[in-house]
Each structure stands twice: as structure tokens, then as C-alpha cells.
Design a protein around this motif. Sequence first.
Motif, mmCIF file in Angstrom:
data_model
loop_
_atom_site.group_PDB
_atom_site.id
_atom_site.type_symbol
_atom_site.label_atom_id
_atom_site.label_comp_id
_atom_site.label_asym_id
_atom_site.label_seq_id
_atom_site.Cartn_x
_atom_site.Cartn_y
_atom_site.Cartn_z
ATOM 1 N N TRP A 5 0.815 -1.218 0.000
ATOM 2 C CA TRP A 5 0.000 0.000 0.000
ATOM 3 C C TRP A 5 0.854 1.276 0.000
ATOM 4 O O TRP A 5 0.425 2.300 -0.478
ATOM 5 C CB TRP A 5 -0.944 -0.009 1.199
ATOM 6 C CG TRP A 5 -2.326 -0.523 0.886
ATOM 7 C CD1 TRP A 5 -3.488 0.198 0.871
ATOM 8 C CD2 TRP A 5 -2.692 -1.864 0.555
ATOM 9 N NE1 TRP A 5 -4.551 -0.623 0.545
ATOM 10 C CE2 TRP A 5 -4.089 -1.899 0.351
ATOM 11 C CE3 TRP A 5 -1.977 -3.054 0.399
ATOM 12 C CZ2 TRP A 5 -4.782 -3.056 0.005
ATOM 13 C CZ3 TRP A 5 -2.667 -4.212 0.052
ATOM 14 C CH2 TRP A 5 -4.030 -4.210 -0.142
ATOM 15 N N ASP A 6 2.071 1.204 0.561
ATOM 16 C CA ASP A 6 2.952 2.376 0.653
ATOM 17 C C ASP A 6 4.361 1.986 0.220
ATOM 18 O O ASP A 6 5.252 1.802 1.053
ATOM 19 C CB ASP A 6 2.970 2.933 2.082
ATOM 20 C CG ASP A 6 1.642 3.539 2.487
ATOM 21 O OD1 ASP A 6 1.302 4.607 1.964
ATOM 22 O OD2 ASP A 6 0.944 2.937 3.321
ATOM 23 N N TRP A 7 4.565 1.837 -1.087
ATOM 24 C CA TRP A 7 5.874 1.392 -1.573
ATOM 25 C C TRP A 7 6.906 2.507 -1.386
ATOM 26 O O TRP A 7 6.679 3.648 -1.801
ATOM 27 C CB TRP A 7 5.800 1.010 -3.050
ATOM 28 C CG TRP A 7 6.895 0.071 -3.420
ATOM 29 C CD1 TRP A 7 8.112 0.400 -3.921
ATOM 30 C CD2 TRP A 7 6.874 -1.348 -3.269
ATOM 31 N NE1 TRP A 7 8.882 -0.721 -4.104
ATOM 32 C CE2 TRP A 7 8.138 -1.817 -3.708
ATOM 33 C CE3 TRP A 7 5.936 -2.264 -2.810
ATOM 34 C CZ2 TRP A 7 8.470 -3.165 -3.713
ATOM 35 C CZ3 TRP A 7 6.266 -3.605 -2.814
ATOM 36 C CH2 TRP A 7 7.514 -4.047 -3.252
ATOM 37 N N PRO A 8 8.050 2.203 -0.773
ATOM 38 C CA PRO A 8 9.034 3.254 -0.466
ATOM 39 C C PRO A 8 9.634 3.889 -1.716
ATOM 40 O O PRO A 8 9.770 3.243 -2.756
ATOM 41 C CB PRO A 8 10.109 2.498 0.332
ATOM 42 C CG PRO A 8 9.475 1.232 0.778
ATOM 43 C CD PRO A 8 8.473 0.895 -0.268
ATOM 44 N N VAL A 37 4.099 7.386 1.883
ATOM 45 C CA VAL A 37 4.968 8.051 0.921
ATOM 46 C C VAL A 37 4.433 9.463 0.710
ATOM 47 O O VAL A 37 3.626 9.740 -0.176
ATOM 48 C CB VAL A 37 5.007 7.260 -0.405
ATOM 49 C CG1 VAL A 37 5.944 7.937 -1.405
ATOM 50 C CG2 VAL A 37 5.471 5.834 -0.142
ATOM 51 N N ASP A 38 4.858 10.354 1.577
ATOM 52 C CA ASP A 38 4.407 11.744 1.532
ATOM 53 C C ASP A 38 5.577 12.653 1.888
ATOM 54 O O ASP A 38 6.743 12.233 1.860
ATOM 55 C CB ASP A 38 3.214 11.966 2.473
ATOM 56 C CG ASP A 38 3.534 11.620 3.930
ATOM 57 O OD1 ASP A 38 4.745 11.564 4.295
ATOM 58 O OD2 ASP A 38 2.597 11.426 4.723
ATOM 59 N N GLU A 39 5.275 13.894 2.222
ATOM 60 C CA GLU A 39 6.344 14.865 2.485
ATOM 61 C C GLU A 39 7.143 14.556 3.745
ATOM 62 O O GLU A 39 8.215 15.134 3.967
ATOM 63 C CB GLU A 39 5.765 16.285 2.581
ATOM 64 C CG GLU A 39 4.871 16.540 3.791
ATOM 65 C CD GLU A 39 3.416 16.172 3.545
ATOM 66 O OE1 GLU A 39 2.560 16.625 4.313
ATOM 67 O OE2 GLU A 39 3.147 15.421 2.567
ATOM 68 N N SER A 73 20.012 -3.844 1.499
ATOM 69 C CA SER A 73 18.903 -2.918 1.316
ATOM 70 C C SER A 73 18.985 -1.758 2.321
ATOM 71 O O SER A 73 19.963 -1.018 2.329
ATOM 72 C CB SER A 73 17.571 -3.671 1.422
ATOM 73 O OG SER A 73 16.493 -2.892 0.947
ATOM 74 N N PHE A 74 17.992 -1.614 3.192
ATOM 75 C CA PHE A 74 18.056 -0.600 4.248
ATOM 76 C C PHE A 74 19.316 -0.831 5.088
ATOM 77 O O PHE A 74 19.953 0.112 5.576
ATOM 78 C CB PHE A 74 16.807 -0.700 5.116
ATOM 79 C CG PHE A 74 16.410 0.573 5.820
ATOM 80 C CD1 PHE A 74 17.265 1.651 5.931
ATOM 81 C CD2 PHE A 74 15.147 0.691 6.390
ATOM 82 C CE1 PHE A 74 16.888 2.833 6.581
ATOM 83 C CE2 PHE A 74 14.749 1.860 7.042
ATOM 84 C CZ PHE A 74 15.623 2.922 7.136
ATOM 85 N N PRO A 105 17.068 6.930 2.632
ATOM 86 C CA PRO A 105 17.118 7.507 3.981
ATOM 87 C C PRO A 105 18.304 8.436 4.230
ATOM 88 O O PRO A 105 18.319 9.169 5.222
ATOM 89 C CB PRO A 105 17.185 6.268 4.889
ATOM 90 C CG PRO A 105 16.582 5.175 4.079
ATOM 91 C CD PRO A 105 17.017 5.457 2.678
ATOM 92 N N LEU A 106 19.304 8.409 3.351
ATOM 93 C CA LEU A 106 20.483 9.269 3.516
ATOM 94 C C LEU A 106 20.600 10.309 2.398
ATOM 95 O O LEU A 106 21.646 10.939 2.238
ATOM 96 C CB LEU A 106 21.750 8.410 3.552
ATOM 97 C CG LEU A 106 21.941 7.565 4.813
ATOM 98 C CD1 LEU A 106 23.094 6.581 4.628
ATOM 99 C CD2 LEU A 106 22.198 8.452 6.035
#
Length: 395
Positions: free
Chosen positions: A85-88, A205-207, A271-272, A299-300
Amino acid sequence: PSLGRYCFVKMIFNIFGRKSSLPPPTGPFQVGYLDVMTPGSPDTSSLFRIHYPAPAYTCISSPPVWAKEEREKVDMLRFMQKMAWDWPSWANKSEFLLQPYAKKLFSPSAFININILGWSLFGTDLTIPIQAAAPLEPHTGSGWPVVVFSHGMGCNRFTMSQLCYQLASMGVVVVSVEHREGSGFCTQFRDGEKMEEIPHLRVPVDEHEYEVRNRQVNHRSDEVLRAIDILDKINAGETLSNVIADHDCMDLSMLQSSMDLTSHLYLMGHSFGGATVLLASSLDTRVKAVLALDPWMFPLALQKFTIDKPTQVVNTVQFVNKNNLRVIEEASKVNTDIKFEVYQNGVHLSVTDIPCVFTQTSLRKGLGFMNKVMPETVMVETNKIVWDWLKNLIV
């Protein structure tokens, strides 16, 4: 309710269930393990599994079960639903053939329930061919080399066991950190008498996505560095408080003076976890080199850091992403000892143990566990890549 439904379905369809072991270690040693959980909040404590070389004659009489608790399986499925539902951002999904249909055909609860049924019907119950508190193979010189491993999103300390125990069987202490900032499918901590659960954190997946992920990767990096500090204490013979279940069977004193943390400490991540170890290595002079498998660098993206250790980056073809590469290249401008490699076989999840749960080719392809090459083959080839990387550093 999902857990109750899982247990009921599992009972009804148990006749279809299969049990199997992950492949045995291929190195000259068997593998023992110790689980360590220090007390305190996730910000100050640690949870990890230590894999270490055991004598070749060691009997694997009680191998641990991969996802032994039914709630762990349900939590994995909840994680899969949240990912669908919220693919990175910056994470490829082209190999996940069924993902585009998930939101169209199912509600979140229906998605979980149908996958519970699927796991019950088609999933395999796995064991890991390692032995708790097995004797430690005597070392020569200053101790066994050490690799600290950081898992990816939706994983924990056992979901990439093959990568860890195969390397340990070659004569390496491999420490798999279980991250507890919400990126795993579920984990625990103990602060006082009660064990507390940490569920997977849904990140829209938003601001605010980057802010959350950046906070997570820094927490993860701290966990890697705390694990190294604890290994130092174990190596020095200090007594630690271990609050993991079955801690009475986990005698950490056997590892005293067994690890070469001075000359042969390395980091590896997937991955992460790839982003995690690249950041952690920049903060600790004890680390000598890094291997990043399919590093997810979102993330970086905006954080300044420097990759200043010998580094090897290995990407599967479909996970190559110019944004991920740009972050690494920017951080390693002054590093002349960085190598990039593209592995032509397999997909992002082929190097996890998860494909071994579902052995049906059609399911593996639909769920993003394989392309044209079977995950078993990818796992063997990846273990060779890992060993070739490390053996060149420890000669």
C-alpha cells in the motif's frame, strides 16, 4: 483476530504443511549461535544473534525454527500489506508481479487473510541448521574475524540466516543485528520485567517520508555501533545482563578473547541495511571495510556523511537506481577504494531466506522472490561473492 484465524487455518490444513531445513553450512565448520538482548529501551539496548564457527563434529540436535511463533508469520504478512500500500521511494518493484493488483483487488484485511491462507496451504516450516551454545572452534592468532550484519526492511535477525551462517562456517563470527526502530516486521525489547512489542511502522509516501526514514537509518547505525561496543565487552570477559528468552543457555563467556575486533572488524548490510552500514562505518574507526548489497540510500539522500573505508557495492540488475548510486558517489568522492558490481542473476529478495518458505515457482515470481534464476542458485552465488570479498581482506 488475524492470529486466531491463522492458527485455525493452520490446524485445518496442517496435513498440507511441510517441514524443511535450510541448506547445511558448506564451510569446514558447523555453526553455533547465541542470542543477546540487553535490557533497556530500544534507544539504549541491543538485540542480535551471534553466529560462530563450531567444530565440524558438532551435532545439530535442536536447530532453531525460522519464524517459530505464529504471530511472527502474521506480522510478516502485515508488513507485506503495508509495503504493497505504501511502496518506499527509490525502491524498485518491477519484479513484484502481483503488487499492482493487491490494492485493486483486496482491502488491507482481505489481503492479510488471503495470504494467511496461502501460507498455511503452500508455505514450508523451516529450521535453521545451527546449534545454540555449541562449542566454539578454537581459533589461532588474535581471534576470528568479525562481520556485523544489518538486515533490510521487514526482516529481523533470522530472516537472512543463510547469508550469516554460511559465512560463519568459513571461520568468521557473524553478528546479525535486529533493528528495533520500526523497520522490521516485528521485534521486542525488555525494560523492566515485561517484554514489549515493537510492530512494523507504516511510513506513508508523503512529504514526511524522508524525515522518518532518516531518523530510522540513524537509529539503525547507532544499533550497529552499540553491538560492536557489546562485542568488545564480551571479548574482554565482562559480564553482561542478557534478558533474551532462554538466556540461561546462552553462555557468552565462551566467546572471551575469541574475536579480532582490532584488525578484522567488517560491516555488511542488505537494502536498508546497506545504507545503515555505510553510515555506521563512517562513524567508527574500528571498522576496516564494508560490503553493501542492494543498498537503499533514500534515507540518507540529504544527510552529509563520508564513506572513507574500503567499500564494495553489489546491486542486482533490477535494483540499480541512479538516485541510490548518486548518494553513494557523493559520499565517497575522496575514497579511491570503492568498487561497484552488478550481479546479473536474481532479484532483491533472492538473498533472503523467504523464498525457501514458498517453493512454488509461480508464487516466487508473483511475490518478487525470483526472476529466471532459482533463489537457491542465487543464494549460493551470493555467498561466494561475500566470501570472495572477505577472504581478500583477512589474508
